[in-house]
Design a protein around this motif. Sequence first.
Motif, mmCIF file in Angstrom:
data_model
loop_
_atom_site.group_PDB
_atom_site.id
_atom_site.type_symbol
_atom_site.label_atom_id
_atom_site.label_comp_id
_atom_site.label_asym_id
_atom_site.label_seq_id
_atom_site.Cartn_x
_atom_site.Cartn_y
_atom_site.Cartn_z
ATOM 1 N N LEU A 190 -11.488 36.801 6.381
ATOM 2 C CA LEU A 190 -12.876 37.714 6.812
ATOM 3 C C LEU A 190 -13.281 38.306 7.578
ATOM 4 C CD1 LEU A 190 -14.616 35.267 4.464
ATOM 5 C CD2 LEU A 190 -13.608 36.945 3.908
ATOM 6 N N GLN A 191 -12.806 38.170 9.228
ATOM 7 C CA GLN A 191 -13.168 38.601 9.924
ATOM 8 C C GLN A 191 -12.120 40.078 10.244
ATOM 9 O OE1 GLN A 191 -12.572 35.916 13.714
ATOM 10 N NE2 GLN A 191 -13.016 37.318 14.949
ATOM 11 N N ALA A 192 -11.331 39.968 9.512
ATOM 12 C CA ALA A 192 -10.104 41.023 9.933
ATOM 13 C C ALA A 192 -10.380 42.018 8.942
ATOM 14 C CB ALA A 192 -8.839 40.667 9.694
ATOM 15 N N ILE A 193 -10.979 41.735 7.738
ATOM 16 C CA ILE A 193 -11.391 42.675 6.366
ATOM 17 C C ILE A 193 -12.883 43.688 7.126
ATOM 18 C CG2 ILE A 193 -13.232 43.129 4.221
ATOM 19 C CD1 ILE A 193 -10.895 40.468 3.345
ATOM 20 N N CYS A 194 -14.192 43.038 7.708
ATOM 21 C CA CYS A 194 -14.866 42.709 8.163
ATOM 22 C C CYS A 194 -14.172 43.987 9.853
ATOM 23 C CB CYS A 194 -15.778 42.239 8.331
ATOM 24 S SG CYS A 194 -16.388 41.540 6.854
ATOM 25 N N GLU A 195 -13.468 43.911 10.372
ATOM 26 C CA GLU A 195 -13.557 43.887 11.839
ATOM 27 C C GLU A 195 -12.826 45.807 11.934
ATOM 28 O OE1 GLU A 195 -12.229 41.645 14.403
ATOM 29 O OE2 GLU A 195 -13.963 40.654 14.712
ATOM 30 N N LYS A 196 -11.954 45.743 11.033
ATOM 31 C CA LYS A 196 -10.636 46.789 10.478
ATOM 32 C C LYS A 196 -10.675 47.341 9.155
ATOM 33 C CE LYS A 196 -7.483 44.242 13.562
ATOM 34 N NZ LYS A 196 -6.484 43.941 13.983
ATOM 35 N N ALA A 197 -12.065 46.884 8.570
ATOM 36 C CA ALA A 197 -12.073 47.937 7.230
ATOM 37 C C ALA A 197 -10.323 47.474 6.150
ATOM 38 C CB ALA A 197 -12.437 49.301 6.910
ATOM 39 N N ILE A 198 -10.011 46.482 6.198
ATOM 40 C CA ILE A 198 -8.989 45.882 5.145
ATOM 41 C C ILE A 198 -9.414 46.493 4.033
ATOM 42 C CG2 ILE A 198 -7.377 44.132 4.530
ATOM 43 C CD1 ILE A 198 -6.979 45.571 7.226
ATOM 44 N N LEU A 214 -10.669 32.362 -1.800
ATOM 45 C CA LEU A 214 -10.150 33.133 -1.437
ATOM 46 C C LEU A 214 -10.157 34.854 -1.774
ATOM 47 C CD1 LEU A 214 -9.212 33.996 1.957
ATOM 48 C CD2 LEU A 214 -6.596 33.667 0.594
ATOM 49 N N PHE A 215 -10.212 34.208 -2.993
ATOM 50 C CA PHE A 215 -10.018 35.897 -3.901
ATOM 51 C C PHE A 215 -11.579 36.062 -3.957
ATOM 52 C CE2 PHE A 215 -5.958 33.980 -6.317
ATOM 53 C CZ PHE A 215 -5.124 34.041 -5.120
ATOM 54 N N GLN A 216 -12.010 35.604 -4.452
ATOM 55 C CA GLN A 216 -13.528 35.343 -4.269
ATOM 56 C C GLN A 216 -14.325 36.114 -3.080
ATOM 57 O OE1 GLN A 216 -16.238 32.214 -6.078
ATOM 58 N NE2 GLN A 216 -17.815 33.281 -5.716
ATOM 59 N N ALA A 217 -13.888 35.747 -2.345
ATOM 60 C CA ALA A 217 -14.696 35.844 -0.906
ATOM 61 C C ALA A 217 -13.769 37.314 -0.149
ATOM 62 C CB ALA A 217 -14.185 35.087 0.033
ATOM 63 N N VAL A 218 -13.222 37.764 -0.612
ATOM 64 C CA VAL A 218 -12.498 38.780 -0.298
ATOM 65 C C VAL A 218 -13.173 39.893 -1.362
ATOM 66 C CG1 VAL A 218 -10.418 40.115 -0.327
ATOM 67 C CG2 VAL A 218 -9.805 38.085 -0.113
ATOM 68 N N ARG A 219 -13.299 39.600 -3.179
ATOM 69 C CA ARG A 219 -13.902 40.800 -3.820
ATOM 70 C C ARG A 219 -15.439 41.033 -3.885
ATOM 71 N NH1 ARG A 219 -11.325 37.531 -7.527
ATOM 72 N NH2 ARG A 219 -13.202 36.412 -8.417
ATOM 73 N N LEU A 220 -15.700 40.062 -3.111
ATOM 74 C CA LEU A 220 -17.398 39.761 -2.694
ATOM 75 C C LEU A 220 -17.606 41.314 -1.320
ATOM 76 C CD1 LEU A 220 -18.237 36.712 -2.131
ATOM 77 C CD2 LEU A 220 -19.580 38.304 -4.081
ATOM 78 N N LEU A 221 -16.607 41.172 -0.915
ATOM 79 C CA LEU A 221 -16.536 42.616 0.890
ATOM 80 C C LEU A 221 -16.316 43.482 0.146
ATOM 81 C CD1 LEU A 221 -15.739 40.030 3.656
ATOM 82 C CD2 LEU A 221 -17.586 40.626 2.684
ATOM 83 N N GLY A 222 -15.892 43.260 -0.958
ATOM 84 C CA GLY A 222 -15.209 44.747 -1.707
ATOM 85 C C GLY A 222 -13.657 44.933 -1.443
ATOM 86 N N GLY A 223 -12.807 44.242 -1.183
ATOM 87 C CA GLY A 223 -11.563 44.606 -1.423
ATOM 88 C C GLY A 223 -11.014 44.573 -2.055
ATOM 89 N N ALA A 224 -10.001 44.293 -2.072
ATOM 90 C CA ALA A 224 -9.296 44.046 -3.879
ATOM 91 C C ALA A 224 -7.795 43.552 -3.367
ATOM 92 C CB ALA A 224 -7.854 45.311 -3.842
ATOM 93 N N VAL A 225 -7.628 41.983 -4.464
ATOM 94 C CA VAL A 225 -6.563 41.485 -4.088
ATOM 95 C C VAL A 225 -5.773 41.247 -5.096
ATOM 96 C CG1 VAL A 225 -6.826 38.777 -4.526
ATOM 97 C CG2 VAL A 225 -8.628 39.296 -3.462
ATOM 98 N N VAL A 226 -4.380 41.093 -3.808
ATOM 99 C CA VAL A 226 -3.448 41.339 -5.115
ATOM 100 C C VAL A 226 -2.071 40.495 -4.976
ATOM 101 C CG1 VAL A 226 -0.857 43.086 -5.652
ATOM 102 C CG2 VAL A 226 -3.183 43.989 -4.862
ATOM 103 N N ILE A 227 -1.827 39.385 -5.729
ATOM 104 C CA ILE A 227 -0.695 38.318 -5.295
ATOM 105 C C ILE A 227 0.322 38.891 -5.990
ATOM 106 C CG2 ILE A 227 -2.631 36.514 -5.766
ATOM 107 C CD1 ILE A 227 -2.313 36.118 -8.853
ATOM 108 N N THR A 228 1.223 38.410 -5.728
ATOM 109 C CA THR A 228 2.846 38.837 -5.988
ATOM 110 C C THR A 228 3.391 36.689 -6.238
ATOM 111 O OG1 THR A 228 3.093 39.150 -3.244
ATOM 112 C CG2 THR A 228 3.007 40.908 -4.918
ATOM 113 N N GLY A 229 5.028 37.013 -6.428
ATOM 114 C CA GLY A 229 5.925 36.002 -6.259
ATOM 115 C C GLY A 229 4.974 34.590 -7.192
ATOM 116 N N VAL A 230 4.681 34.861 -7.801
ATOM 117 C CA VAL A 230 4.036 33.571 -8.955
ATOM 118 C C VAL A 230 4.977 33.566 -9.893
ATOM 119 C CG1 VAL A 230 2.614 33.204 -10.758
ATOM 120 C CG2 VAL A 230 1.714 34.666 -9.101
ATOM 121 N N GLN A 231 5.407 31.791 -9.492
ATOM 122 C CA GLN A 231 6.059 31.107 -10.375
ATOM 123 C C GLN A 231 5.957 30.057 -11.374
ATOM 124 O OE1 GLN A 231 9.588 29.581 -7.464
ATOM 125 N NE2 GLN A 231 8.856 30.073 -5.949
#
Length: 239
Positions: free
Chosen positions: A150-158, A182-199
């Motif tokens: 969350l700190q990186a998202i806010c400081e570096k506009a991730i 974690l997914f919910q926190a990223v979305r609340l900051l306006g970010g997009a979540v992508v998950i990969t490698g799901v077994q």
Amino acid sequence: MRCDPCVLRFDEGMSLPLEQLGERLAPCESCDVVKRSPEVRHLLERHNELSRALRKAEQQARRWENRYRELEEATQEQDARIGTLERIQETGMSELEAELRTKIALIEEQRRAIHLLSVPLLHVGPRALAIPLIGVLDDERAARLTERLLQAICEKAIRFTVVDLTGVESLDERTACHLGQLFQAVRLLGGAVVITGVQGDVARAMIREGIDLTGVRIERHLRDALRWCQQKEREGSSR
């Protein structure tokens, strides 16, 4: 035999110290007065016994006094040794405490470094981060990961956060809960979540635990997720 003056006949003997009286009475055993008087002879013998007992007591007292002096000197020497040992111990404890504090600081620094390595944030684009998760995501690790992300998202506009689950073989209830938060926190900051490698096991666990995947992009491989992020970034730049 006559003494001049005779301590048995004059009051002078009553005022003499016991030591001097004994010396004056020493030759009285051959005195006519002693020979003629059994009472005087008995008193003289009694006096001699008391004198011998007194000398013996004085000798014993001197021995005890010498012994006491030796013990006192030994005690003082022992106290000095104890004081020296205490000073050595205090010095040793101070050095040990300093060494222990240094080791604790080193361990804490290594612990922080390990935590940073256990929740790496990899910059894979100008506004994209990738998080390769391995093993179990416990409470402490999840809290540190969420804080750094969350700190990186806010400081570096991730804008894009790619969570790679290739290294996660199974998903328990607590790990699933942490991921959902974690997914919910990223979305609340306006970010997009992508998950990969799901077994398979992880997919079934996500469904079983009811993780909210609304708005979450799912890609099979990390390269597909990065390609999608780049495409979305170009689309946003062209507007």
